[in-house]
Motif scaffolding. Sequence first.
Motif, PDB file in Angstrom:
ATOM      1  N   LYS A  55      21.814  57.554  20.167  1.00  0.00           N
ATOM      2  CA  LYS A  55      20.807  57.244  21.173  1.00  0.00           C
ATOM      3  C   LYS A  55      20.118  58.521  21.647  1.00  0.00           C
ATOM      4  O   LYS A  55      18.899  58.549  21.863  1.00  0.00           O
ATOM      5  CB  LYS A  55      21.448  56.522  22.358  1.00  0.00           C
ATOM      6  CG  LYS A  55      21.872  55.090  22.066  1.00  0.00           C
ATOM      7  CD  LYS A  55      22.557  54.471  23.272  1.00  0.00           C
ATOM      8  CE  LYS A  55      23.013  53.043  22.981  1.00  0.00           C
ATOM      9  NZ  LYS A  55      23.732  52.450  24.161  1.00  0.00           N
ATOM     10  N   ILE A  56      20.896  59.579  21.818  1.00  0.00           N
ATOM     11  CA  ILE A  56      20.332  60.862  22.240  1.00  0.00           C
ATOM     12  C   ILE A  56      19.367  61.387  21.186  1.00  0.00           C
ATOM     13  O   ILE A  56      18.236  61.797  21.493  1.00  0.00           O
ATOM     14  CB  ILE A  56      21.451  61.885  22.497  1.00  0.00           C
ATOM     15  CG1 ILE A  56      22.259  61.476  23.730  1.00  0.00           C
ATOM     16  CG2 ILE A  56      20.886  63.284  22.662  1.00  0.00           C
ATOM     17  CD1 ILE A  56      23.505  62.317  23.940  1.00  0.00           C
ATOM     18  N   LEU A  57      19.804  61.382  19.926  1.00  0.00           N
ATOM     19  CA  LEU A  57      18.945  61.878  18.847  1.00  0.00           C
ATOM     20  C   LEU A  57      17.679  61.049  18.735  1.00  0.00           C
ATOM     21  O   LEU A  57      16.584  61.581  18.496  1.00  0.00           O
ATOM     22  CB  LEU A  57      19.712  61.860  17.522  1.00  0.00           C
ATOM     23  CG  LEU A  57      20.865  62.862  17.398  1.00  0.00           C
ATOM     24  CD1 LEU A  57      21.612  62.668  16.083  1.00  0.00           C
ATOM     25  CD2 LEU A  57      20.347  64.293  17.496  1.00  0.00           C
ATOM     26  N   SER A  58      17.815  59.739  18.907  1.00  0.00           N
ATOM     27  CA  SER A  58      16.649  58.864  18.869  1.00  0.00           C
ATOM     28  C   SER A  58      15.685  59.197  20.003  1.00  0.00           C
ATOM     29  O   SER A  58      14.479  59.335  19.800  1.00  0.00           O
ATOM     30  CB  SER A  58      17.083  57.398  18.955  1.00  0.00           C
ATOM     31  OG  SER A  58      15.965  56.541  19.049  1.00  0.00           O
ATOM     32  N   GLY A  59      16.224  59.348  21.219  1.00  0.00           N
ATOM     33  CA  GLY A  59      15.387  59.640  22.368  1.00  0.00           C
ATOM     34  C   GLY A  59      14.701  60.987  22.275  1.00  0.00           C
ATOM     35  O   GLY A  59      13.584  61.161  22.776  1.00  0.00           O
ATOM     36  N   LEU A  60      15.354  61.946  21.595  1.00  0.00           N
ATOM     37  CA  LEU A  60      14.783  63.286  21.454  1.00  0.00           C
ATOM     38  C   LEU A  60      13.944  63.439  20.201  1.00  0.00           C
ATOM     39  O   LEU A  60      13.417  64.521  19.923  1.00  0.00           O
ATOM     40  CB  LEU A  60      15.908  64.335  21.443  1.00  0.00           C
ATOM     41  CG  LEU A  60      16.791  64.402  22.696  1.00  0.00           C
ATOM     42  CD1 LEU A  60      17.853  65.478  22.537  1.00  0.00           C
ATOM     43  CD2 LEU A  60      15.946  64.678  23.936  1.00  0.00           C
ATOM     44  N   GLY A  90      18.464  59.786   8.067  1.00  0.00           N
ATOM     45  CA  GLY A  90      17.690  59.515   6.867  1.00  0.00           C
ATOM     46  C   GLY A  90      16.874  58.249   6.940  1.00  0.00           C
ATOM     47  O   GLY A  90      16.302  57.805   5.949  1.00  0.00           O
ATOM     48  N   VAL A  91      16.813  57.603   8.107  1.00  0.00           N
ATOM     49  CA  VAL A  91      16.036  56.379   8.278  1.00  0.00           C
ATOM     50  C   VAL A  91      15.179  56.514   9.531  1.00  0.00           C
ATOM     51  O   VAL A  91      15.342  57.437  10.323  1.00  0.00           O
ATOM     52  CB  VAL A  91      16.953  55.133   8.411  1.00  0.00           C
ATOM     53  CG1 VAL A  91      17.759  54.928   7.153  1.00  0.00           C
ATOM     54  CG2 VAL A  91      17.876  55.274   9.623  1.00  0.00           C
ATOM     55  N   GLN A  92      14.264  55.560   9.708  1.00  0.00           N
ATOM     56  CA  GLN A  92      13.413  55.572  10.884  1.00  0.00           C
ATOM     57  C   GLN A  92      14.214  55.122  12.101  1.00  0.00           C
ATOM     58  O   GLN A  92      14.393  53.936  12.329  1.00  0.00           O
ATOM     59  CB  GLN A  92      12.197  54.657  10.673  1.00  0.00           C
ATOM     60  CG  GLN A  92      11.251  54.598  11.865  1.00  0.00           C
ATOM     61  CD  GLN A  92      10.619  55.939  12.194  1.00  0.00           C
ATOM     62  OE1 GLN A  92      10.182  56.639  11.295  1.00  0.00           O
ATOM     63  NE2 GLN A  92      10.583  56.291  13.460  1.00  0.00           N
ATOM     64  N   ALA A  93      14.728  56.080  12.848  1.00  0.00           N
ATOM     65  CA  ALA A  93      15.595  55.746  13.977  1.00  0.00           C
ATOM     66  C   ALA A  93      15.133  56.391  15.271  1.00  0.00           C
ATOM     67  O   ALA A  93      15.785  56.229  16.303  1.00  0.00           O
ATOM     68  CB  ALA A  93      17.033  56.181  13.674  1.00  0.00           C
ATOM     69  N   ASN A  94      14.037  57.128  15.236  1.00  0.00           N
ATOM     70  CA  ASN A  94      13.565  57.787  16.448  1.00  0.00           C
ATOM     71  C   ASN A  94      12.865  56.809  17.378  1.00  0.00           C
ATOM     72  O   ASN A  94      12.286  55.812  16.945  1.00  0.00           O
ATOM     73  CB  ASN A  94      12.597  58.923  16.090  1.00  0.00           C
ATOM     74  CG  ASN A  94      13.331  60.109  15.484  1.00  0.00           C
ATOM     75  OD1 ASN A  94      14.435  60.432  15.879  1.00  0.00           O
ATOM     76  ND2 ASN A  94      12.699  60.754  14.505  1.00  0.00           N
ATOM     77  N   ALA A  95      12.917  57.124  18.664  1.00  0.00           N
ATOM     78  CA  ALA A  95      12.216  56.315  19.648  1.00  0.00           C
ATOM     79  C   ALA A  95      10.707  56.419  19.421  1.00  0.00           C
ATOM     80  O   ALA A  95      10.178  57.479  19.086  1.00  0.00           O
ATOM     81  CB  ALA A  95      12.570  56.791  21.055  1.00  0.00           C
ATOM     82  N   GLY A 130      14.867  52.211  25.694  1.00  0.00           N
ATOM     83  CA  GLY A 130      14.753  53.232  26.735  1.00  0.00           C
ATOM     84  C   GLY A 130      15.376  54.578  26.439  1.00  0.00           C
ATOM     85  O   GLY A 130      15.595  55.370  27.360  1.00  0.00           O
ATOM     86  N   ASN A 131      15.659  54.875  25.169  1.00  0.00           N
ATOM     87  CA  ASN A 131      16.315  56.148  24.858  1.00  0.00           C
ATOM     88  C   ASN A 131      15.443  57.348  25.202  1.00  0.00           C
ATOM     89  O   ASN A 131      15.938  58.376  25.683  1.00  0.00           O
ATOM     90  CB  ASN A 131      16.698  56.191  23.377  1.00  0.00           C
ATOM     91  CG  ASN A 131      17.781  55.185  23.035  1.00  0.00           C
ATOM     92  OD1 ASN A 131      18.623  54.870  23.876  1.00  0.00           O
ATOM     93  ND2 ASN A 131      17.768  54.657  21.814  1.00  0.00           N
ATOM     94  N   ALA A 132      14.130  57.229  24.940  1.00  0.00           N
ATOM     95  CA  ALA A 132      13.222  58.345  25.207  1.00  0.00           C
ATOM     96  C   ALA A 132      13.107  58.621  26.700  1.00  0.00           C
ATOM     97  O   ALA A 132      12.893  59.760  27.123  1.00  0.00           O
ATOM     98  CB  ALA A 132      11.848  58.052  24.608  1.00  0.00           C
ATOM     99  N   GLN A 133      13.234  57.576  27.520  1.00  0.00           N
ATOM    100  CA  GLN A 133      13.159  57.754  28.965  1.00  0.00           C
ATOM    101  C   GLN A 133      14.502  58.183  29.554  1.00  0.00           C
ATOM    102  O   GLN A 133      14.563  58.850  30.584  1.00  0.00           O
ATOM    103  CB  GLN A 133      12.716  56.447  29.647  1.00  0.00           C
ATOM    104  CG  GLN A 133      11.274  56.041  29.386  1.00  0.00           C
ATOM    105  CD  GLN A 133      11.064  55.525  27.964  1.00  0.00           C
ATOM    106  OE1 GLN A 133      11.911  54.807  27.436  1.00  0.00           O
ATOM    107  NE2 GLN A 133       9.949  55.891  27.354  1.00  0.00           N
ATOM    108  N   LYS A 134      15.566  57.811  28.870  1.00  0.00           N
ATOM    109  CA  LYS A 134      16.903  58.058  29.410  1.00  0.00           C
ATOM    110  C   LYS A 134      17.390  59.476  29.156  1.00  0.00           C
ATOM    111  O   LYS A 134      18.046  60.089  30.013  1.00  0.00           O
ATOM    112  CB  LYS A 134      17.883  57.047  28.806  1.00  0.00           C
ATOM    113  CG  LYS A 134      19.275  57.077  29.433  1.00  0.00           C
ATOM    114  CD  LYS A 134      20.119  55.940  28.879  1.00  0.00           C
ATOM    115  CE  LYS A 134      21.479  55.880  29.575  1.00  0.00           C
ATOM    116  NZ  LYS A 134      22.308  54.769  29.067  1.00  0.00           N
ATOM    117  N   TYR A 135      17.096  60.032  27.978  1.00  0.00           N
ATOM    118  CA  TYR A 135      17.626  61.342  27.608  1.00  0.00           C
ATOM    119  C   TYR A 135      16.516  62.371  27.457  1.00  0.00           C
ATOM    120  O   TYR A 135      15.432  62.065  26.961  1.00  0.00           O
ATOM    121  CB  TYR A 135      18.402  61.247  26.296  1.00  0.00           C
ATOM    122  CG  TYR A 135      19.592  60.312  26.358  1.00  0.00           C
ATOM    123  CD1 TYR A 135      20.764  60.681  27.007  1.00  0.00           C
ATOM    124  CD2 TYR A 135      19.538  59.050  25.766  1.00  0.00           C
ATOM    125  CE1 TYR A 135      21.857  59.825  27.065  1.00  0.00           C
ATOM    126  CE2 TYR A 135      20.624  58.187  25.824  1.00  0.00           C
ATOM    127  CZ  TYR A 135      21.780  58.580  26.476  1.00  0.00           C
ATOM    128  OH  TYR A 135      22.852  57.736  26.546  1.00  0.00           O
TER     129      TYR A 135
END
Length: 246
Positions: free
Chosen positions: A143-148, A156-161, A171-176
């Motif tokens: 979740k942290i990596l996704s939010g950041l 290796g997959v599309q997992a970013n926020a 809400g990962n991008a807003q949370k971390y």
Amino acid sequence: MLQIDARTNIEELSKALRTVGEKQLPFAFALMATRLAVLVKKGELSVLKARIDRPTTTTLNSLYVKPAKPGNPEARTFFKDAWTSGVPADTYLQQAVKGGRRPHKRFEKALIAKGIMKSGQYALPAASALNQFGNVPRGTIMKILSGLGAAETVSGVQANATGSKRSKRKGNAQKYFAGEVGGTQGVWERKKTAWGDAVRPVFIFSDGEPGYRVILPFYKIADNIVKANRIREFQSAMDTALATKR
């Protein structure tokens, strides 16, 4: 990994030949090696439980024994070096077994690759972020990596926020966020409290390279167990081979 080879000295070999004969000899040696490997596993697990803080069930179940065979009288006791997902015990227990400085973890490499953390820094977990086993859960790390915006570096997959509705609901991008708070650099979590908005550290960035003492002297433990039990297991294997001799 420890390899237990049942090939033995001339005196033991002569005794074995006299006792069980050439046909049963490979079976006896393979049995001895396997039984010693099982004893090593039990001993290692006992020390691991006593010295490693709250080891997970996965860690405890990762120690395996590969039995010896009559055609290859060599048994092995080892930590599993591959999982379908996650980091295998063979990797994350290296510091406990060997001590010394630790390399960057995949999580840290992702932060460095994204420019969030300097190449010489390390991310140390905050006490408040640890679970009952003393670890930051893998789900939280993702979740942290996704939010950041650094998740793709390790997954290796599309997992970013993103700006999608589904991503915003998570809400990962807003949370971390990563940055400096009160003079301390790290990864932070935004939280709502009864007194208003607040932040708490999840990882603190350290400029010092973490070092570890040897907690699980794997090879020394194994060597002591083999030396203490070899003669007994040799005789026991000879007895079994004689009892099953045709």
